[in-house]
Structure formats: structure tokens, C-alpha cells
Design an enzyme around this catalytic site. Structure first.
Site, PDB file in Angstrom:
ATOM      1  N   GLY A  55      18.881   3.208   7.831  1.00  0.00           N
ATOM      2  CA  GLY A  55      19.202   2.917   6.433  1.00  0.00           C
ATOM      3  C   GLY A  55      18.357   1.779   5.904  1.00  0.00           C
ATOM      4  O   GLY A  55      17.810   0.977   6.667  1.00  0.00           O
ATOM      5  N   LYS A  67      13.077   4.532  21.610  1.00  0.00           N
ATOM      6  CA  LYS A  67      13.792   3.250  21.584  1.00  0.00           C
ATOM      7  C   LYS A  67      14.091   2.779  23.008  1.00  0.00           C
ATOM      8  O   LYS A  67      13.968   1.597  23.322  1.00  0.00           O
ATOM      9  CB  LYS A  67      15.079   3.401  20.773  1.00  0.00           C
ATOM     10  N   ALA A 100       0.857  -1.195   0.000  1.00  0.00           N
ATOM     11  CA  ALA A 100       0.000   0.000   0.000  1.00  0.00           C
ATOM     12  C   ALA A 100       0.886   1.235   0.000  1.00  0.00           C
ATOM     13  O   ALA A 100       1.818   1.342   0.805  1.00  0.00           O
ATOM     14  CB  ALA A 100      -0.900  -0.001   1.236  1.00  0.00           C
ATOM     15  N   GLU A 145      16.188  14.174   9.554  1.00  0.00           N
ATOM     16  CA  GLU A 145      14.936  14.576   8.928  1.00  0.00           C
ATOM     17  C   GLU A 145      14.967  16.086   8.699  1.00  0.00           C
ATOM     18  O   GLU A 145      15.752  16.794   9.329  1.00  0.00           O
ATOM     19  CB  GLU A 145      13.759  14.253   9.857  1.00  0.00           C
TER      20      GLU A 145
END
Ligand code: HSE
Length: 438
Positions: free
Chosen positions: A303, A205, A43, A190
Site C-alpha cells: 500500500g 523477501k 522521473a 497484480e
């Protein structure tokens, strides 16, 4: 042999990497599993967008919900990211009896307890190795390989972008903003770098790491989070001169009063430790277990291929136990549901470490005497103190101190008092120093 059919939601970096890896290693994966792993549907938002990944034989749709409910899909891989948009999709897949593999750390850090409960009610798996430290199989190590241990501490370099920025600030004496711009140009950070540099990504995390390390419900709210924006190239250089590197560390460990500490903070670590030598976008996780002692897990934390490696590892695990009763699967967080316990999370004031302080002081008689008097009143002992060269045209000079082990509560009170002195141009810099066992 019938293939295990996979539906993937999202075809960005990790989704594309997962499709490619499943294709590239199809033969060895079939040898491992005894059945082929086949991507049957993906999707995407924009089906006309050019993609570098080969999609031949895969049904491409814009209807993510349809993938979640498709009877021709055995396992759903959620790679859309975000919390509010991803949660209903994950629930829909679980509700349709499909196990879910996700890389979504924000979703699990914030809503994981409810989602694992829901997955349990549906009797299906919810796997998340790719959510923590990219290609490093740290969740598997903690849940399975180290199951014989009581975990004592975890110190993680869990954000590659922040580690890259700190590395460049040290090796090139770059300012934070310049190193961040470089990281953005290289595609590490980002465009909105908040999650990376303000410690939020590492905190997501850490919330998951602590849950699997201690058999505790996920508790993102219990975290203390500080990022790397306040760290200057000068701090990094001063720390270097004294034999330390500054790293953004995600730390969970037993505190001095028995609570469990849960904190993401820049910290000084001795240059001769393995964690200090982790440079650039790499991640590392040091786990100390009572039986095994210190162990270190090192590798790429982000990555396409490294994260796909974690996704596909989960797919193999989940495919092996498709349809098996829950007691034949590893519990979501590595502990039996009845063995999960909410610990006392230690407030930051209970933390005990040594501290690096940088004060901007007027260069005049008696200033250091005033500072040391305040530290002495709080019972804080000084290990080293150096006055540095003034910056060009500055009216003050940096004074750097290292303290002996001190309670955070005392240190905060002392710093408040120091910053109120007329001869100090506050706010002063305070960075914790973490003793990392080797
Ligand atoms: N942006 C993260 C990092 C990778 O720089 O480590 C995904 O969590």
C-alpha cells in the site's frame, strides 16, 4: 538549513505515497533530521498522466538517467521496479556517488550481492527497508535491534495478496480462482498474479531476510518455492476442523543437520498461534533470537502510505549519514563485510516436519491398509486419520492424515508409492505443518 534533495524514479503507488508523505510530515521530518527533506526531481514515463499527488515545485522529467546523475540530487529513490530496467539506473546513481533507497525486492534478491559490492566500492548507501514486508521495519529490527542475538528462525507471512486469498477461502469457503478474482478487483493482486500466488514475491523477501538474519550472501537460488494454487477450500476446511490454519509461510531456520533452511511454502499452523490470526492483506514476521526468544512484527505489507513509511524511514537514515565514512553506517546487510559467511543451505529433503496428507481413495476394503503399510515401510508414524464424506458423484473419498515428525525425503518416497496404488487417485495433497513457538 539546506534541504536534502531527493530524486524519485517512478511515481506509481509507492512513489506517489512517498511524495505525499514527505509533504505531509515535512515539519516533523525536519525536526528529526535537522534539515528539510525535499523532493526536487521525479522521473516518470508519462508526464501528462493525471496524478492525485501534488507536484508543485518538483521538476518532472522522463529522463530517469538524468535524475541519477544530477548534481542537484543528493539521494535517489528507485521505485520503477523490475530487474533489467532498474539495475542500470541504480548503478548510475551509485556511480554518481548518490545513495539509493529502493523498494525493489526482485532486483536485490537476484542482483543484490553485486549491487551491495558496487555500492561499497562507491562508498555510498543502498537501503531497502521498503522491499520487505511493506511498512513493517523488519530489516531494521534484524540488522540493529536484534544484533545481540544469534537468530534461530524466521517465519513470515510476507505476501498480503496470498494471505488475503487464503483468508477468503477459509471464511467464505471460496474457490481459489474466485478469491483471486476478488483480490484483483480490490487491487491487491497484480493482473498477472504469478509473483503473489506462486510464492515468488515472498521468496524475494525471504532471500533478503535470510541474508540479514544470518549474515549470509543473498542466495535466491537456494530457495525452495511453492505457492498456494494447489490449496483447495476443502484442505482449508479440513485443517480448520483439526485446529489449524493454512498460511503461505516464508521460513528460514537452522535445520536438523545444521544447514539453513530457506523455503516458501503453504503450511498448517496451529489456530491458537499469533501467526494464524494474521488475516487479509496483513503481513507478520516471527523472529526467534537466542537471547530475546520469540518476537513478532505485524502490520501492513503493501500500500501507498505503509510502503512510503519504510521509504521515508530509510531516507532519514541515509540523510543522517550523507557523506560520512562507511564505518559510521550500518553495513548493508547488518554484518561487517569480513563477517559475512556462506552457510550450508539445507536441501528440502533434509527438512523435518509433521505433514498433512489428503489422499483421494477408492472407498473399498483394504485401501487404508495399503497406505499405512507404505508409510510404515518409510518409518512414518500416523498421528491422526479421518475419512471424509465423498464429494457428490465422486468415485473416491478424501482421506486426511496427519503424521508425526518425518523427514521430507521419506515423505516424498512414501507419497510416490502411495500415488502409484490403483486405489488412489493421485497426485495426493501434501502440506507441511510448522510448529511455531510462541
Ligand atoms: N504484492 C505484494 C503483496 C506487495 O501482496 O504482499 C508488494 O510486495
Amino acid at each position: 538549513m539546506d534541504p536534502v534533495r531527493i530524486g524519485i524514479l517512478g511515481l506509481g503507488t509507492v512513489g506517489g505515497g512517498t511524495v505525499s508523505l514527505l509533504r505531509r510530515n515535512a515539519e516533523s521530518l525536519q525536526r528529526r533530521l535537522g534539515r528539510p527533506l525535499k523532493v526536487s526531481r521525479v522521473a516518470v514515463n508519462d508526464p501528462n498522466k493525471p496524478r492525485s499527488v501534488e507536484l508543485e515545485g518538483i521538476d518532472v522529467t522522463t529522463d530517469a538517467e538524468a535524475v541519477c546523475t544530477d548534481p542537484e540530487v543528493d539521494i535517489v529513490v528507485e521505485l520503477v521496479g523490475g530487474v533489467d530496467n532498474a539495475e542500470p539506473l541504480v548503478r548510475k546513481a551509485l556511480n554518481s556517488g548518490k545513495p539509493v533507497v529502493t523498494a525493489n525486492k526482485a532486483l536485490l534478491a537476484e542482483r543484490g550481492n553485486e549491487l551491495f559490492r558496487y555500492a561499497g566500492e562507491q562508498g555510498v548507501d543502498l537501503a531497502f527497508e521498503a522491499a520487505v514486508a511493506g511498512g513493517i521495519p523488519i530489516i531494521k529490527a534484524l540488522r540493529e535491534g536484534l544484533a545481540g542475538n544469534r537468530i534461530q528462525s524466521v517465519h513470515a507471512i510476507a505476501n498480503g495478496t496470498a494471505n488475503y486469498i487464503l483468508s477468503r477461502m477459509r471464511t467464505e469457503a471460496m474457490a481459489f480462482d474466485d478469491a483471486l478474482t476478488e483480490a484483483q478487483e480490490l487491487g491487491y493482486a497484480e493482473l498477472d498474479p504469478t509473483f503473489d500466488v506462486d510464492g515468488i514475491d515472498a521468496a524475494h523477501k525471504l532471500a533478503l531476510i535470510a541474508a540479514v538474519a544470518f549474515g549470509a550472501p543473498i542466495n535466491y537460488e537456494a530457495l525452495t518455492i511453492e505457492g498456494i494454487r494447489p490449496i483447495t477450500a476443502e484442505d482449508i476446511a479440513f485443517a480448520d476442523e483439526m485446529g489449524y490454519r493454512i498460511k503461505l509461510l516464508a521460513i528460514t531456520k537452522h535445520g536438523p543437520d545444521g544447514g539453513i533452511e530457506l523455503r516458501v511454502q503453504p503450511a498448517l499452523v496451529r489456530t491458537d498461534t499469533m501467526l494464524a490470526s494474521v488475516e487479509g492483506v496483513f503481513n507478520a514476521v516471527q523472529v526467534i533470537g537466542d537471547a530475546v526468544g520469540p518476537t513478532l512484527y505485524y502490520g501492513p505489507g503493501a500500500g501507498a502510505d505503509p510502503t512510503a513509511s519504510a521509504v521515508v524511514g530509510d531516507l532519514v537514515d541515509v540523510a543522517r549519514t550523507l557523506g560520512a565514512p562507511p564505518q559510521y553506517r550500518v553495513p548493508y546487510l547488518g554484518f561487517h563485510a569480513e563477517g559475512m559467511q556462506e552457510p550450508r543451505w539445507a536441501p528440502i529433503e533434509e527438512v523435518e516436519t509433521e505433514y498433512y496428507l489428503r489422499l483421494q481413495a477408492q472407498d473399498q476394503p483394504g485401501v487404508l491398509a495399503q497406505v499405512t503399510r507404505i508409510l510404515a515401510e518409510e518409518g512414518i508414524s500416523i498421528e491422526a486419520m479421518r475419512q471424509k464424506e465423498p464429494r457428490p458423484e465422486a468415485s473416491d473419498v478424501p482421506v486426511v492424515l496427519l503424521t508425526h515428525t518425518t523427514r521430507e525425503r521419506a515423505m516424498r518416497r512414501a507419497l510416490d508409492a502411495i500415488d502409484r496404488l490403483d486405489v488412489i487417485n493421485g497426485p495426493s495433497q501434501m502440506i507441511r505443518l510448522e510448529e511455531v513457538e510462541e
